[in-house]
Design a protein around this motif. Structure first.
Motif, short mmCIF file in Angstrom:
data_model
loop_
_atom_site.label_atom_id
_atom_site.label_comp_id
_atom_site.label_asym_id
_atom_site.label_seq_id
_atom_site.Cartn_x
_atom_site.Cartn_y
_atom_site.Cartn_z
N VAL A 1 -1.32 -7.84 -2.53
CA VAL A 1 -1.68 -8.78 -3.59
C VAL A 1 -1.33 -10.20 -3.18
O VAL A 1 -1.90 -11.17 -3.72
CB VAL A 1 -0.97 -8.41 -4.91
N LEU A 2 -0.43 -10.37 -2.22
CA LEU A 2 -0.10 -11.70 -1.73
C LEU A 2 -1.27 -12.32 -0.98
O LEU A 2 -1.34 -13.55 -0.84
CB LEU A 2 1.12 -11.64 -0.82
N ASP A 3 -2.18 -11.48 -0.48
CA ASP A 3 -3.36 -11.96 0.23
C ASP A 3 -4.62 -11.86 -0.61
O ASP A 3 -5.74 -11.92 -0.08
CB ASP A 3 -3.56 -11.15 1.52
N GLY A 4 -4.45 -11.65 -1.92
CA GLY A 4 -5.60 -11.56 -2.80
C GLY A 4 -6.15 -10.16 -2.96
O GLY A 4 -7.20 -9.98 -3.59
N GLY A 5 -5.49 -9.14 -2.41
CA GLY A 5 -5.97 -7.77 -2.51
C GLY A 5 -5.43 -7.06 -3.73
O GLY A 5 -4.77 -7.66 -4.60
N TRP A 6 -5.69 -5.74 -3.80
CA TRP A 6 -5.26 -4.92 -4.91
C TRP A 6 -4.08 -4.03 -4.56
O TRP A 6 -3.65 -3.21 -5.36
CB TRP A 6 -6.42 -4.06 -5.42
N GLY A 7 -3.59 -4.13 -3.34
CA GLY A 7 -2.50 -3.26 -2.94
C GLY A 7 -3.01 -1.94 -2.41
O GLY A 7 -4.17 -1.81 -2.00
N ALA A 8 -2.14 -0.92 -2.41
CA ALA A 8 -2.46 0.39 -1.86
C ALA A 8 -2.17 1.48 -2.89
O ALA A 8 -1.17 1.41 -3.62
CB ALA A 8 -1.66 0.65 -0.59
N LEU A 9 -3.03 2.51 -2.93
CA LEU A 9 -2.87 3.64 -3.82
C LEU A 9 -2.65 4.91 -3.01
O LEU A 9 -3.37 5.17 -2.04
CB LEU A 9 -4.09 3.82 -4.72
N GLU A 10 -1.65 5.70 -3.43
CA GLU A 10 -1.30 6.94 -2.75
C GLU A 10 -1.18 8.05 -3.78
O GLU A 10 -0.44 7.92 -4.76
CB GLU A 10 0.02 6.76 -2.00
N ALA A 11 -1.91 9.16 -3.58
CA ALA A 11 -1.80 10.33 -4.44
C ALA A 11 -0.95 11.39 -3.74
O ALA A 11 -1.12 11.63 -2.54
CB ALA A 11 -3.19 10.90 -4.74
N GLY B 1 6.51 21.91 -10.09
CA GLY B 1 5.31 21.37 -9.46
C GLY B 1 5.11 19.94 -9.92
O GLY B 1 5.21 19.64 -11.12
N THR B 2 4.85 19.03 -8.99
CA THR B 2 4.77 17.60 -9.30
C THR B 2 3.47 17.00 -8.79
O THR B 2 3.06 17.27 -7.66
CB THR B 2 5.96 16.84 -8.68
N LEU B 3 2.83 16.19 -9.62
CA LEU B 3 1.70 15.35 -9.24
C LEU B 3 2.11 13.90 -9.42
O LEU B 3 2.75 13.55 -10.42
CB LEU B 3 0.48 15.64 -10.11
N GLY B 4 1.76 13.05 -8.46
CA GLY B 4 2.19 11.66 -8.55
C GLY B 4 1.16 10.68 -8.04
O GLY B 4 0.24 11.04 -7.27
N LEU B 5 1.29 9.44 -8.49
CA LEU B 5 0.43 8.35 -8.03
C LEU B 5 1.31 7.13 -7.79
O LEU B 5 2.10 6.73 -8.67
CB LEU B 5 -0.64 8.02 -9.07
N ASN B 6 1.19 6.54 -6.61
CA ASN B 6 1.98 5.36 -6.24
C ASN B 6 1.07 4.18 -6.00
O ASN B 6 0.05 4.30 -5.31
CB ASN B 6 2.79 5.65 -4.97
N TRP B 7 1.45 3.03 -6.54
CA TRP B 7 0.69 1.80 -6.35
C TRP B 7 1.62 0.78 -5.70
O TRP B 7 2.53 0.26 -6.32
CB TRP B 7 0.18 1.27 -7.69
N SER B 8 1.38 0.52 -4.41
CA SER B 8 2.18 -0.45 -3.66
C SER B 8 1.46 -1.78 -3.67
O SER B 8 0.41 -1.94 -3.03
CB SER B 8 2.39 0.04 -2.22
N PHE C 1 4.94 0.47 -7.85
CA PHE C 1 5.02 1.21 -9.10
C PHE C 1 4.75 2.68 -8.79
O PHE C 1 3.88 3.00 -7.98
CB PHE C 1 4.00 0.71 -10.12
N MET C 2 5.48 3.60 -9.49
CA MET C 2 5.32 5.03 -9.25
C MET C 2 5.23 5.76 -10.59
O MET C 2 5.85 5.37 -11.57
CB MET C 2 6.50 5.57 -8.45
N ALA C 3 4.45 6.86 -10.60
CA ALA C 3 4.35 7.72 -11.77
C ALA C 3 4.29 9.17 -11.29
O ALA C 3 3.47 9.51 -10.44
CB ALA C 3 3.13 7.37 -12.61
N ASP C 4 5.16 10.04 -11.85
CA ASP C 4 5.21 11.46 -11.49
C ASP C 4 5.14 12.31 -12.75
O ASP C 4 5.81 12.03 -13.75
CB ASP C 4 6.52 11.80 -10.76
#
Length: 515
Positions: free
Chosen positions: A437-447, A468-475, A482-485
């Motif tokens: 986001v410092l370069d104008g992007g949206w960051g990275a998403l990881e499932a 059992g865990t499902l998660g989504l990470n937004w770097s 930010f993380m959600a599990d």
């Protein structure tokens, strides 16, 4: 061979044509070629071709050589005419370090140090000694002597968590809690080419705990890097336990990390550890005592621990990881009895646990773990299995009992990044975000997805559980995430406050920053 690339790049910094000119306000750090070389070295560090500490030392040495070359090649000032009246030399303001409001420099993400100095010359600041260099390009200041003999870098992390559980048959398990999971502050540094140190303290749950705190000596033997460390050290027992919280793909480390820990469940223990490694392997062996405490009325527990990993395949497209570890623990007969209790729905809800009766009179334990996994493109998958056998002593209420733990996880980088894995330690490392986001992007998403299975039924009144865990990470950047599990758990306890079979669901979220 790859290490020599970093040396060559740093040597090139000292002889760039643009720095052969006469001295200006910023002759080196504002040069685009210099910024390009520095970016290349950072890429080599990210890919583990050279250590961060070694790269900083090489850069500092190159800067020092460049400064001496500039001074030697600078034209001598013309002698004043004999008839001219003598004039006093102008008094220059002290060089100062900027700490905020840096103006972007073309070709660099932040202003180099001399530009920052110029911005605060007349606005106040902190005087910079003549023999000190400061680099702000990595999120936190790296201080180094201009001869490269000393480096010092502050580091820290802040993890803010919230957890909410529902669906359990026990109302006291259905709770919502929040806390600062970690507020860690510390520093790392080097002295010369061989000595290094690190110290960190956690402020969490309204308590203070010393975590990593050690001194070390390192030496290179051909292509093998070796070091020995003394102090309070993390126990090298697998992939997850050796991964920093800010690099782990899940909010909570896997159950193997704590379920297979020594008596007391601590992961940081006093001791001495020797390590050696190369491009695709590492091995460590250590002797540990207790965690840092103030109990000097009895002998420490004693543990011998060893771990090794190997990457038989290691390419830019993927890798295979094979590893294992084992330890032997001696427990003094004066050690207080403990119970086994392992969380199955994250670290915040202490009611969702698999438990056992008190392990009274245990005099030792032995444990081992196996690791297998790999990466391919944007995908990765790793598994860890381990057992710990606790032995009862002459006065114990049990003869022996086993704890078995299995954890399998995988992930996929939605936005095109590749898995962040360190082949010299066999652990995860922080993500490398392609569109910050410092370069104008949206960051990275990881499932991510994970399955865990725990069996302590051979302990006195031991229970079982799965999760059992499902998660989504937004770097957003390499340092902010930010993380959600979401976790579905099952437990079956024979003792404690929640006896019998039960299941439920836990949602957890985290905001974190690290530097």
């Amino acid at each position: 061979m790859r290490h020599s690339y970093a040396v060559s790049l740093c040597a090139l910094l000292a002889v760039l044509p643009s720095v052969a000119r006469a001295q200006t306000a910023s002759p080196l750090d504002t040069d685009p070629s210099y910024q390009t070389m520095l970016a290349l070295i950072d890429e080599m560090v990210e890919n583990k071709l050279v250590s961060r500490e070694r790269a900083d030392t090489l850069i500092a040495n190159a800067k020092a050589k460049a400064g001496r070359a500039l001074a030697a090649n600078a034209p001598s000032p013309a002698a004043p005419p004999l008839t001219a009246p003598p004039t006093a030399a102008p008094v220059l303001p002290p060089t100062r370090v900027q700490v905020a409001n840096q103006t972007a420099d073309p070709g660099a993400k932040i202003a180099p140090v001399p530009v920052g100095n110029a911005q605060v010359v007349n606005a106040g600041g902190v005087a910079l000694p003549a023999d000190l260099a400061v680099d702000w390009s990595r999120g936190a200041p790296v201080f180094s002597s201009r001869d490269g003999k000393f480096t010092f870098k502050m580091r820290g992390r802040l993890l803010a968590d919230i957890s909410s559980t529902g669906g359990s048959d026990f109302d006291r398990r259905n709770i919502t809690v929040s806390t600062l999971r970690q507020f860690r502050v510390g520093a790392i540094g080097t002295i010369g080419d061989h000595l290094f140190y690190q110290f960190e303290t956690d402020f969490r749950r309204n308590a203070t705990e010393v975590v990593q705190a050690f001194v070390g000596y390192r030496q290179k033997f051909g292509k093998t890097d070796a070091d020995v460390r003394f102090g309070n050290l993390i126990t090298d027992r697998g992939i997850d336990i050796g991964t920093a919280s800010t690099a782990n793909p899940f909010i909570t480390t896997n159950i193997n990390t704590t379920a297979l820990a020594t008596q007391g469940g601590k992961v940081f223990l006093m001791g001495a550890v020797g390590r050696a490694g190369g491009k695709n392997w590492h091995a460590s062996f250590g002797v540990h005592g207790d965690a840092i405490d103030s109990d000097f009325t009895r002998s420490d527990n004693r543990m011998f621990l060893g771990r090794a990993h190997w990457n038989p395949i290691l390419t830019k497209h993927g890798l295979i990881h094979i590893g294992g570890w084992a330890y032997s623990e001696n427990i003094p007969d004066t050690t207080l009895a403990t119970t086994f209790a392992q969380g199955m729905a994250g670290a915040l809800n202490n009611s969702v646990r698999v438990e056992s009766a008190a392990l009274t009179g245990a005099d030792g334990s032995k444990a081992f773990g196996l690791e297998l996994g790999g990466t391919l493109g944007r995908f990765y998958a790793f598994g860890e299995y381990g057992q710990r056998t606790v032995h009862g002593g002459p006065t114990s209420t049990f003869r022996s009992g086993k704890i078995k733990a299995l954890s399998v996880n995988g992930g996929f980088w939605i936005t095109g990044e590749t898995p962040t894995y360190a082949s010299r330690s066999g652990t995860y490392v922080a993500p490398n975000v392609l569109n910050s986001v410092l370069d104008g992007g949206w960051g990275a998403l990881e499932a991510v997805v994970r399955y865990e299975d725990l069996d302590s039924s051979s302990l006195p009144l031991g229970g079982t559980g799965t999760a059992g865990t499902l998660g989504l990470n937004w770097s957003l950047t390499n340092n902010f995430r930010f993380m959600a599990d979401y976790t579905h758990f099952r437990t079956d306890n024979r003792t404690g406050s929640f006896v019998g079979r039960d299941s439920g669901d836990t949602f957890a979220a985290r905001a974190e920053v690290a530097f």
